[in-house]
Design a protein around this motif. Sequence first.
Motif, mmCIF file in Angstrom:
data_model
loop_
_atom_site.group_PDB
_atom_site.id
_atom_site.type_symbol
_atom_site.label_atom_id
_atom_site.label_comp_id
_atom_site.label_asym_id
_atom_site.label_seq_id
_atom_site.Cartn_x
_atom_site.Cartn_y
_atom_site.Cartn_z
ATOM 1 N N ILE A 7 42.682 58.426 32.721
ATOM 2 C CA ILE A 7 43.665 57.370 32.440
ATOM 3 C C ILE A 7 44.903 57.569 33.307
ATOM 4 O O ILE A 7 45.413 56.624 33.924
ATOM 5 C CB ILE A 7 44.063 57.347 30.948
ATOM 6 C CG1 ILE A 7 42.881 56.916 30.085
ATOM 7 C CG2 ILE A 7 45.258 56.414 30.723
ATOM 8 C CD1 ILE A 7 43.163 56.956 28.593
ATOM 9 N N LEU A 8 45.393 58.810 33.383
ATOM 10 C CA LEU A 8 46.599 59.092 34.167
ATOM 11 C C LEU A 8 46.368 58.815 35.651
ATOM 12 O O LEU A 8 47.276 58.334 36.337
ATOM 13 C CB LEU A 8 47.056 60.529 33.950
ATOM 14 C CG LEU A 8 47.520 60.874 32.538
ATOM 15 C CD1 LEU A 8 47.898 62.348 32.457
ATOM 16 C CD2 LEU A 8 48.675 59.992 32.099
ATOM 17 N N ASP A 14 54.130 58.817 35.920
ATOM 18 C CA ASP A 14 55.570 58.701 35.697
ATOM 19 C C ASP A 14 55.867 58.520 34.216
ATOM 20 O O ASP A 14 55.183 57.758 33.524
ATOM 21 C CB ASP A 14 56.150 57.510 36.467
ATOM 22 C CG ASP A 14 56.099 57.705 37.967
ATOM 23 O OD1 ASP A 14 56.024 58.866 38.414
ATOM 24 O OD2 ASP A 14 56.128 56.703 38.694
ATOM 25 N N VAL A 15 56.886 59.238 33.741
ATOM 26 C CA VAL A 15 57.288 59.161 32.343
ATOM 27 C C VAL A 15 58.800 59.028 32.293
ATOM 28 O O VAL A 15 59.518 59.766 32.967
ATOM 29 C CB VAL A 15 56.858 60.433 31.565
ATOM 30 C CG1 VAL A 15 57.302 60.351 30.123
ATOM 31 C CG2 VAL A 15 55.358 60.641 31.649
ATOM 32 N N LEU A 16 59.271 58.094 31.490
ATOM 33 C CA LEU A 16 60.715 57.941 31.312
ATOM 34 C C LEU A 16 61.207 58.958 30.302
ATOM 35 O O LEU A 16 60.568 59.196 29.278
ATOM 36 C CB LEU A 16 61.041 56.524 30.855
ATOM 37 C CG LEU A 16 60.690 55.411 31.841
ATOM 38 C CD1 LEU A 16 61.032 54.057 31.250
ATOM 39 C CD2 LEU A 16 61.398 55.612 33.162
ATOM 40 N N LEU A 40 60.402 60.362 26.365
ATOM 41 C CA LEU A 40 60.422 61.777 26.036
ATOM 42 C C LEU A 40 61.860 62.255 26.080
ATOM 43 O O LEU A 40 62.672 61.753 26.862
ATOM 44 C CB LEU A 40 59.541 62.573 26.994
ATOM 45 C CG LEU A 40 58.059 62.283 26.819
ATOM 46 C CD1 LEU A 40 57.223 63.112 27.781
ATOM 47 C CD2 LEU A 40 57.601 62.540 25.401
ATOM 48 N N VAL A 41 62.190 63.196 25.226
ATOM 49 C CA VAL A 41 63.572 63.648 25.069
ATOM 50 C C VAL A 41 63.741 65.042 25.659
ATOM 51 O O VAL A 41 63.004 65.965 25.318
ATOM 52 C CB VAL A 41 63.978 63.647 23.577
ATOM 53 C CG1 VAL A 41 65.425 64.076 23.430
ATOM 54 C CG2 VAL A 41 63.757 62.264 22.964
ATOM 55 N N ASP A 42 64.726 65.152 26.557
ATOM 56 C CA ASP A 42 65.093 66.425 27.182
ATOM 57 C C ASP A 42 66.334 66.983 26.517
ATOM 58 O O ASP A 42 67.255 66.226 26.187
ATOM 59 C CB ASP A 42 65.456 66.215 28.655
ATOM 60 C CG ASP A 42 64.272 66.149 29.580
ATOM 61 O OD1 ASP A 42 63.245 66.770 29.280
ATOM 62 O OD2 ASP A 42 64.403 65.479 30.618
ATOM 63 N N GLY A 115 52.102 63.501 32.034
ATOM 64 C CA GLY A 115 52.121 62.061 31.840
ATOM 65 C C GLY A 115 52.184 61.716 30.373
ATOM 66 O O GLY A 115 52.445 62.577 29.526
ATOM 67 N N ILE A 116 51.977 60.464 30.070
ATOM 68 C CA ILE A 116 51.942 59.994 28.689
ATOM 69 C C ILE A 116 50.924 58.851 28.618
ATOM 70 O O ILE A 116 50.800 58.079 29.570
ATOM 71 C CB ILE A 116 53.336 59.540 28.195
ATOM 72 C CG1 ILE A 116 53.352 59.310 26.689
ATOM 73 C CG2 ILE A 116 53.812 58.328 28.948
ATOM 74 C CD1 ILE A 116 54.757 59.142 26.105
ATOM 75 N N VAL A 117 50.175 58.800 27.525
ATOM 76 C CA VAL A 117 49.237 57.695 27.340
ATOM 77 C C VAL A 117 49.610 56.941 26.078
ATOM 78 O O VAL A 117 50.047 57.529 25.093
ATOM 79 C CB VAL A 117 47.756 58.158 27.272
ATOM 80 C CG1 VAL A 117 47.303 58.704 28.608
ATOM 81 C CG2 VAL A 117 47.534 59.165 26.180
#
Length: 143
Positions: A7-8, A14-16, A40-42, A115-117
């Motif tokens: 999928i990625l 890319d992930v925000l 996603l939180v940094d 990544g993120i799905v």
Amino acid sequence: MAQVSDILDAKGRDVLRIDASATVLDAVEAMVEGNVGALLVDDGGRLTGIVTERDYLRRVTLEGRDERTTPVRDIMSAPFVYVGPDATIDECMAIMTERRFRHLPVLDDENELAGIVSIGDVVKFQSREQGVQIKFLTEFISG
């Protein structure tokens, strides 16, 4: 069997992200601008959580918080659930269904973000795969 990495590879990696100290309003604006439902939180360069539209509805709107002053760290989901790139699509679907998640971060063996799905990504991938299988079977039968 298809894996998350498939999928990625198709959608990109890319992930925000957003800083934990940013306001919830900043997060909402970033989601709208990026046309995504999660960030996603940094916190200090480390991934510490995920903030979603659902977090906003439950922890800001329903609790009467002010999105202009509430920091993201106060409403994010943490710790967050994630999978590795070698997880199967079926495993992702099971996690998303059981835990009622719509977004699943992907971390590699070094716990680096890969990544993120989203559930939409999974459904689109599955639909495409089934279309290929149907075409193959139809050609096989038609011979």
